[in-house]
Design a protein around this motif. Sequence first.
Motif: not given
Length: 326
Positions: A84-110
């Motif tokens: 997935g793509q994340a916006q960590f720094v201004p003006g650039l995107s960062t490729t990450i490997a995440g659960y559902n393609g996001i970081f942090p991944g989705p929260t599971i509330r049990a």
Amino acid sequence: MTSRREVLQLGAFGALGLASMEGNDNDVPTVPLPTQSQLAPANMPVPYAGVFRRPPVLAPYQTGFDEGDPDRPFARYALTQKLGQAQFVPGLSTTIAGYNGIFPGPTIRARQGTRCEVRIRNALPAKGLLHPSAFRTVTHLHGSASLPQYDGYANDVTAPGDVKNYHYPNWQNARTLGYHDHNHHVTAQNVYAGLAAFYPLSDAYERAQLPQGEFDVPLMISDALFNADGSLGYNDRLHSGFYGDIYVGENESITVLMQFDTGPEAGGRYMIHCHNLVHEDHDMMVQFAVGDSRVNDPIYSDPAYWDTMPMNAYPPVYLPGLPAGT
């Protein structure tokens, strides 16, 4: 010597350069220049300028009761490990490997007493994002009293295209758990690339004593190095890694106390390892058996298998969240 207040004022990303500041012999060793972020000044984050966003809360795709018994509820979830793509720094995107393609991944509330099944599909590319090895994964729910085959044994891998179903009993009392990758030799790189998320487990006592809803905020603090194009940089300082929260010096030791249910169905093999992930990846770990080690084999009892379901078979549904910045 830099004070704690000055570190906080610099912000999470501003602290990347602290290792090169002057200090005493107990400070982090000076980091060579190639391990520092290579961002242009215009792309360097400005402290306190980013907007806080809570990780989305994943909704189960199915709920019910085992054998129709209202005292035995269950919830089933589905996750996909992908780029997935994340916006960590201004003006650039960062490729990450995440659960559902996001970081942090989705929260599971049990909830205590509601067992969860989590279907995790590996839709990552053939090669790792930060290493040349195959992008196999192993998911570990940190702090859960799981059976060996669902505990994230480091060699119980899920290859790209495969899926594994994890079962979590959730009988423990309230605690903040987290799920993350645990693959042998590349745990540090895979977690650093984004394979980490929250799994808060609540119980009736906690819900009665502590604020809930908007006041229960999952917060993950991490640092990173960035290349000039915004991609993640990685350097484990010749396998030195980073400092953990309990330092055991040379010739020192600690004693770990553990309690296990040794019933006929609770045996199996587990691992104990250093949580400086770079040390773990270089084999600072050992396995041990509880009860009959032939029961609940961590690799063969319930292995991953080729996923024949289409990619959109379990579209993610997130619970209503709060606006960014709150």
